[in-house]
Scaffold this active site. Sequence first.
Site, PDB file in Angstrom:
ATOM      1  N   CYS A   2     -60.153  28.891-116.878  1.00 40.37           N
ATOM      2  CA  CYS A   2     -59.083  29.503-116.098  1.00 40.37           C
ATOM      3  C   CYS A   2     -57.766  29.028-116.686  1.00 40.37           C
ATOM      4  CB  CYS A   2     -59.160  29.086-114.638  1.00 40.37           C
ATOM      5  SG  CYS A   2     -60.604  29.707-113.756  1.00 40.37           S
ATOM      6  N   ARG A  48     -57.664  33.508-113.059  1.00 36.74           N
ATOM      7  CA  ARG A  48     -59.024  33.097-112.723  1.00 36.74           C
ATOM      8  C   ARG A  48     -60.086  33.798-113.547  1.00 36.74           C
ATOM      9  NH1 ARG A  48     -62.149  34.329-107.143  1.00 36.74           N
ATOM     10  NH2 ARG A  48     -63.914  32.954-107.491  1.00 36.74           N
ATOM     11  N   GLY A  75     -61.540  24.463-114.094  1.00 31.20           N
ATOM     12  CA  GLY A  75     -62.641  23.589-114.461  1.00 31.20           C
ATOM     13  C   GLY A  75     -63.910  23.857-113.699  1.00 31.20           C
ATOM     14  N   GLU A  76     -64.765  22.850-113.742  1.00 28.89           N
ATOM     15  CA  GLU A  76     -66.054  22.917-113.064  1.00 28.89           C
ATOM     16  C   GLU A  76     -66.420  21.511-112.612  1.00 28.89           C
ATOM     17  OE1 GLU A  76     -70.656  24.321-113.894  1.00 28.89           O
ATOM     18  OE2 GLU A  76     -69.167  24.576-115.465  1.00 28.89           O
TER      19      GLU A  76
END
Length: 164
Positions: A2, A48, A75-76
Site C-alpha cells: 500500500c 490501498r 503492511g501485514e
Amino acid sequence: MCGIFGWLGPEIDPVLAQRLRDSLQHRGPDDAGAWFEQNAGVWLGQRRLAILDLSPLGHQPMLSPCGRYVLTFNGEIYNYKELRRRLQSAGHVFRGESDTEVVLLACAAWGVEAAAQCFEGMFAFGLYDRVERVLWLARDPLGIKPLYYAHRGDRFAFSSELTS
C-alpha cells in the site's frame, strides 16, 4: 503493498495533498482515502492494495471507535488474529476483519510503543492522536516497509516513497 502519505503544518493544500497521495497509486490501486483536520493542520492519506478484508470496512485512513486516533497503515501483521482475540477478550469490538483495525485498536488500548512491540510482520504506519495532537510514525524492526519523512520549519511530511 500500500502507499501511505501524511502532511502536517499550516495552510495545507488538500488538492496538492491528494495529488501527492495519488502519486502512490501503483502501490495501492484498489482504493484511495484521505482524512483532513484543517484546524490541526493534519492531512493523512492512503492508497490501498486490498488483501485482507476486501470490504469498505478496511478503508483507510481508519478512525478509532472513540474518534481519538486516525491510522494510515502499510503492511501485514502476521499475528493479527492472536492480537485480535486478545483485544476482544478485553472487551474491544471490531467492525471488520483487517489487520489494520487490529493495529488501530491495539495502539489505542496499549499505547503505540507497547503495541508496536507486539506486531510480528512488516509494516509502516502513521497514527495521529487527535487529543494530544501528536503524530506517531512506526515501522517494522527490519525496515521492510519503507517510511520516508521530511521536516522543514513548521511543516512535516511522511510517505512510502520519496516521489510523493
